[in-house]
Structure formats: structure tokens, C-alpha cells
Design an enzyme around this catalytic site. Structure first.
Site, PDB file in Angstrom:
ATOM      1  N   GLY A 293       1.104  -1.141   0.019  1.00 22.71           N
ATOM      2  CA  GLY A 293      -0.270  -0.475   0.324  1.00 22.71           C
ATOM      3  C   GLY A 293       0.542   0.646   0.175  1.00 22.71           C
ATOM      4  O   GLY A 293       1.472   1.393   0.567  1.00 22.71           O
ATOM      5  N   GLY A 294       1.041   1.760  -1.152  1.00 20.64           N
ATOM      6  CA  GLY A 294       1.565   2.995  -1.600  1.00 20.64           C
ATOM      7  C   GLY A 294       1.205   4.810  -1.081  1.00 20.64           C
ATOM      8  O   GLY A 294       1.929   5.312  -1.304  1.00 20.64           O
TER       9      GLY A 294
ATOM     10  N   GLN B 149      -0.505   7.238   1.075  1.00 17.31           N
ATOM     11  CA  GLN B 149      -0.411   8.110   2.750  1.00 17.31           C
ATOM     12  C   GLN B 149       0.115   7.527   3.697  1.00 17.31           C
ATOM     13  O   GLN B 149       1.733   8.049   3.928  1.00 17.31           O
ATOM     14  CB  GLN B 149      -2.261   8.845   3.816  1.00 17.31           C
ATOM     15  CG  GLN B 149      -2.971   9.466   2.131  1.00 17.31           C
ATOM     16  CD  GLN B 149      -2.793  10.894   1.591  1.00 17.31           C
ATOM     17  OE1 GLN B 149      -1.140  11.445   1.006  1.00 17.31           O
ATOM     18  NE2 GLN B 149      -3.112  12.023   2.270  1.00 17.31           N
TER      19      GLN B 149
ATOM     20  N   ASP C 176       2.351  -0.653  -4.453  1.00 17.92           N
ATOM     21  CA  ASP C 176       0.553  -0.750  -4.310  1.00 17.92           C
ATOM     22  C   ASP C 176       0.621  -1.151  -5.942  1.00 17.92           C
ATOM     23  O   ASP C 176       1.067  -1.560  -7.202  1.00 17.92           O
ATOM     24  CB  ASP C 176       1.187   1.095  -4.915  1.00 17.92           C
ATOM     25  CG  ASP C 176      -0.497   1.494  -4.559  1.00 17.92           C
ATOM     26  OD1 ASP C 176      -0.034   1.538  -3.414  1.00 17.92           O
ATOM     27  OD2 ASP C 176      -1.181   1.375  -5.311  1.00 17.92           O
TER      28      ASP C 176
ATOM     29  N   ARG D 144     -14.983   3.259  10.716  1.00 19.45           N
ATOM     30  CA  ARG D 144     -14.034   2.089  10.271  1.00 19.45           C
ATOM     31  C   ARG D 144     -14.488   0.815   9.931  1.00 19.45           C
ATOM     32  O   ARG D 144     -14.519   0.128   8.761  1.00 19.45           O
ATOM     33  CB  ARG D 144     -13.198   1.483  11.428  1.00 19.45           C
ATOM     34  CG  ARG D 144     -11.791   2.567  11.783  1.00 19.45           C
ATOM     35  CD  ARG D 144     -11.141   2.549  12.713  1.00 19.45           C
ATOM     36  NE  ARG D 144     -10.031   3.871  13.106  1.00 19.45           N
ATOM     37  CZ  ARG D 144     -10.768   4.063  14.714  1.00 19.45           C
ATOM     38  NH1 ARG D 144     -11.688   3.751  15.264  1.00 19.45           N
ATOM     39  NH2 ARG D 144     -10.076   5.087  14.650  1.00 19.45           N
TER      40      ARG D 144
ATOM     41  N   ASN E 115     -12.867  -3.816   1.700  1.00 14.94           N
ATOM     42  CA  ASN E 115     -11.252  -3.652   2.227  1.00 14.94           C
ATOM     43  C   ASN E 115     -10.381  -5.140   2.548  1.00 14.94           C
ATOM     44  O   ASN E 115      -9.608  -6.157   2.349  1.00 14.94           O
ATOM     45  CB  ASN E 115     -10.731  -3.132   3.839  1.00 14.94           C
ATOM     46  CG  ASN E 115     -11.040  -1.552   2.894  1.00 14.94           C
ATOM     47  OD1 ASN E 115     -10.415  -1.050   2.071  1.00 14.94           O
ATOM     48  ND2 ASN E 115     -10.162  -0.881   3.953  1.00 14.94           N
TER      49      ASN E 115
ATOM     50  N   SER F 123      -4.818  -1.446   7.754  1.00 13.62           N
ATOM     51  CA  SER F 123      -5.400  -1.365   7.254  1.00 13.62           C
ATOM     52  C   SER F 123      -6.771  -1.855   7.653  1.00 13.62           C
ATOM     53  O   SER F 123      -6.839  -2.408   9.146  1.00 13.62           O
ATOM     54  CB  SER F 123      -5.827  -2.149   6.190  1.00 13.62           C
ATOM     55  OG  SER F 123      -4.616  -2.505   5.285  1.00 13.62           O
TER      56      SER F 123
ATOM     57  N   ARG G  31      -2.501   8.718  21.124  1.00 14.20           N
ATOM     58  CA  ARG G  31      -3.399  10.051  21.190  1.00 14.20           C
ATOM     59  C   ARG G  31      -3.578  10.359  22.891  1.00 14.20           C
ATOM     60  O   ARG G  31      -3.907  11.620  23.159  1.00 14.20           O
ATOM     61  CB  ARG G  31      -4.490   9.652  20.468  1.00 14.20           C
ATOM     62  CG  ARG G  31      -3.982   9.400  18.693  1.00 14.20           C
ATOM     63  CD  ARG G  31      -5.510   8.831  18.171  1.00 14.20           C
ATOM     64  NE  ARG G  31      -5.428   9.014  16.859  1.00 14.20           N
ATOM     65  CZ  ARG G  31      -6.097   8.474  15.435  1.00 14.20           C
ATOM     66  NH1 ARG G  31      -6.349   7.121  15.931  1.00 14.20           N
ATOM     67  NH2 ARG G  31      -5.675   8.868  14.786  1.00 14.20           N
TER      68      ARG G  31
ATOM     69  N   HIS H 215      -9.920  -1.338  18.250  1.00  9.13           N
ATOM     70  CA  HIS H 215      -9.674   0.022  17.603  1.00  9.13           C
ATOM     71  C   HIS H 215     -11.423   0.178  17.049  1.00  9.13           C
ATOM     72  O   HIS H 215     -11.421   0.890  15.844  1.00  9.13           O
ATOM     73  CB  HIS H 215      -9.100  -0.701  16.536  1.00  9.13           C
ATOM     74  CG  HIS H 215      -8.146   0.807  15.621  1.00  9.13           C
ATOM     75  ND1 HIS H 215      -7.822   1.496  16.707  1.00  9.13           N
ATOM     76  CD2 HIS H 215      -8.550   1.165  14.138  1.00  9.13           C
ATOM     77  CE1 HIS H 215      -7.372   2.594  16.186  1.00  9.13           C
ATOM     78  NE2 HIS H 215      -7.539   2.796  14.263  1.00  9.13           N
TER      79      HIS H 215
END
Ligand code: APR
Length: 317
Positions: free
Chosen positions: A10-11, A13, A34, A89, A96, A120, A152, A176
Site C-alpha cells: 500500500g503506497g 498516505q 501498490d 472504520r 477492504n 488497514s 493519542r 480499534h
């Protein structure tokens, strides 16, 4: 001695930032994969041309061919769509899942000895799927969520108390998602309980609890806060930094204790599911899960979070 090799699937962000961080820290040679032609090649050429400025001596390659990930020690997966404003998500699961299946097949065929870190989303389901398709042992397939969620939480505490982020210790457990479990009882500034410091600051127990509740709420919704501001995608700097911390601990056998989405076999009362828990990460991947006693309130939150993970995983076709 040969350099370590890191493959990034995965290329987009996050993938781009991962590649740059790997280079800046000289973690090893990096391959960015990618399906979009030119994208990984362009990003890696760009990062390679910064090498004389930043001074890293590693090989950087962009590719559309899985064969190039052969011999990778660590593979980090970010392939997949990110959220748009208003999406959870979990809304990403259908599209996905298909992407993750093809990615896991590519990893299995070309880098069968690698440690895999999945980023992901929806994370808990994607890491479950990745392990199933690769068939790799559980200690070699993990997910990144807790390092970021905890970061965070730590950031909000540091800002609230006006102290360095370096001196804040705090952790989240569970899935998550919105039901993740920020552990208030163990949040500290160099060992001093954060709740005590908040009570000192506000001279009121109620106000301290109110402020902490707001930080917990913000932690749970922190990913969505970034999505709402960006409008075109989700967080990418902080997820990349978080996965690099995990990869580095494995590559350097540091044995850091990091909240990791790991496969549980009875720990914390959970069996047969990937859930975020503190793990020792070293040359053996997940070398140990550090179990400890939750109090009744924490256990109730954990149970709720695990129930959400089970529902999510169960919804995968
Ligand atoms: N194989 C490899 N790469 C793929 C595939 C595939 N089958 N399908 C899509 N991709 C690539 C896209 O071409 C894109 O470059 O995955 C990349 C994803 O990049 P971005 O869209 O920029 O998303 P990013 O912000 O990097 O997030 C990636 O991580 O945090 C999660 O929710 C986030 O699921 C998302 C993932």
C-alpha cells in the site's frame, strides 16, 4: 551482514510516510508495493533523492510486483480504502476484505517468513483475515492500533497537564473502535497517577473526573476527529509512526512492551480473537502477552469492546 528488509504493501498516505520513516531511521532496505502503476515508484524515487540531504544509506524500491517483497523480514500492510467523513472504520469491511485477501496471498507466496503488521481498517477484522489467509503463526501476524490509540491518549494528557509527552505513560486496550478501553487507573506522569494530578490542578475530584472523561471520549473518537478535518482521508502520520515503533522493536529485538492487536488464547478471558493487549515485541514477534487483573469497570469495558470485535469479525463473509 545483509541489511534487514521491510516491505510496505500500500503506497498511499500511510505507506509513503512509512517508507520515509524507515529510511530516516535506516531500519533496512525498503520495498513499497501498490497496484497503481507509477505511484510507489514515484514516491520511492522522491525519498531516495532526499537521501543525500538526510544521509540514509538504504535501498529504496517502488514496485507493482509482489516478487520484489521476497526475503522481507517485516511486512507492513496499509492497502485498502481509508474512511471518509461520517464513515465508521467498520463501514470499510466489505471492500477492504477483498483487498486484504489478495494482499495476504501475495505475502504468503513471496515472503513466507516475514512478520506482518496490519494497519488497514477495520483493523481487528483485517488482521484476523490476514492471519487466516497467510496461515502464518499468530506470533507473526499482528495489528497496529493500540500504539496509536495510546499515543493519542498520552498527547491529550500531556496537553492538559502541561508536561512533556515523554513523561506520560498511558495505554488503551481492546478493539480499534469506539469501544476501545483507555486505562485511566494506570495513566501516570513518571509514575504519579494522572487522576491525582488532575485533582491537584482543579482542587475538585468531580472536575478531575469530568476532565478525564472528556479525554477518554476524545481518545475514542480521535481518528474520526482527524477524518472530519481532512475530509479526504484518515490520519496517516501517527499511524505510520506507531507501526514503525512496532517494526523497530521486532527488527532490533528490543522487547518493547507495546499495546498490540494480538491473537488471544485465554488471556484477559478471551479465546480465538485478535484484541489489543500489551505485548512484548521482539525477534520472535509477539514473544509474550502481559496479562494483568482488570477491575470490574475495566473488565466491563473490555467485554463490550471484545463483543464489538466479535460482531465485526463475524460479519466478514
Ligand atoms: N493491493 C495493494 N495496494 C492496494 C490495493 C491492493 N489490492 N488496493 C488498494 N491499494 C492501495 C491504493 O492504491 C492506495 O495507494 O492502498 C493504498 C491506500 O492508501 P490511501 O488511500 O492513501 O489510504 P491510507 O490513508 O494510507 O490508509 C490505508 O490504513 O488506517 C488505515 O483506514 C485506513 O484502511 C486504510 C488504510
Amino acid at each position: 551482514m545483509a541489511r534487514k528488509k521491510i516491505a510496505l504493501i500500500g503506497g498511499g498516505q500511510i505507506g509513503g510516510v512509512l517508507a520515509q520513516l524507515c529510511a530516516l531511521r535506516e531500519l533496512g532496505d525498503v520495498v513499497l508495493f501498490d497496484i497503481v502503476e507509477g505511484l510507489p515508484q514515484g514516491k520511492m524515487l522522491d525519498i531516495a533523492e532526499a537521501a543525500p540531504v538526510d544521509g540514509y544509506d538504504v535501498c529504496l524500491k517502488g514496485t507493482n510486483s509482489y516478487e520484489d517483497i521476497a526475503g522481507s523480514d517485516v511486512v507492513i500492510v496499509t492497502a485498502g480504502l481509508p474512511r471518509k467523513p461520517g464513515m465508521s472504520r467498520d463501514d470499510l469491511i466489505e471492500v477492504n476484505s477483498k483487498i486484504m485477501t489478495s494482499v495476504a496471498e501475495g505475502i504468503k507466496a513471496n515472503a513466507p517468513n516475514a512478520f506482518v503488521i496490519v494497519i488497514s481498517n477495520p483493523l481487528d477484522a483485517m488482521v484476523t483475515l490476514c492471519q487466516k489467509v497467510t496461515g502464518f503463526p499468530y506470533n507473526r501476524v499482528i495489528g497496529q492500533a493500540g500504539v496509536l490509540d495510546s499515543a493519542r491518549f498520552k498527547a491529550f494528557i500531556a496537553w492538559e497537564l502541561g508536561v512533556s509527552v515523554k513523561d506520560v505513560n498511558a495505554m488503551t486496550l481492546g478493539g480499534h473502535g469506539d469501544d476501545m478501553v483507555p486505562l485511566v487507573r494506570y495513566a501516570s506522569v513518571n509514575g504519579i497517577p494522572v487522576m491525582e494530578l488532575l485533582e491537584n490542578k482543579y482542587k475538585s475530584k468531580e472536575k478531575a473526573q469530568e476532565v478525564m472523561a472528556a479525554m477518554v471520549k476524545r481518545t475514542r473518537g480521535a481518528g474520526g476527529e482527524v477524518v472530519a478535518l481532512l475530509k479526504t482521508g484518515s490520519a496517516f502520520y501517527s499511524p505510520a509512526s506507531s507501526a514503525i515503533a512496532m517494526a523497530e522493536s521486532i527488527l532490533k529485538d528490543s522487547k518493547r512492551v507495546l499495546p498490540t492487536c494480538a491473537f488471544l488464547q485465554g488471556e484477559f478471558g478471551v479465546s480465538g480473537y485478535y484484541v489489543g493487549v500489551p505485548c512484548v515485541l521482539g525477534a520472535g514477534g509477539v514473544e509474550k502477552i502481559l496479562e494483568f487483573k482488570l477491575d470490574a469497570e475495566e473488565q466491563a469495558m473490555m467485554d463490550k469492546s471484545v463483543a464489538a470485535v466479535k460482531e465485526l469479525v463475524g460479519s466478514m463473509k
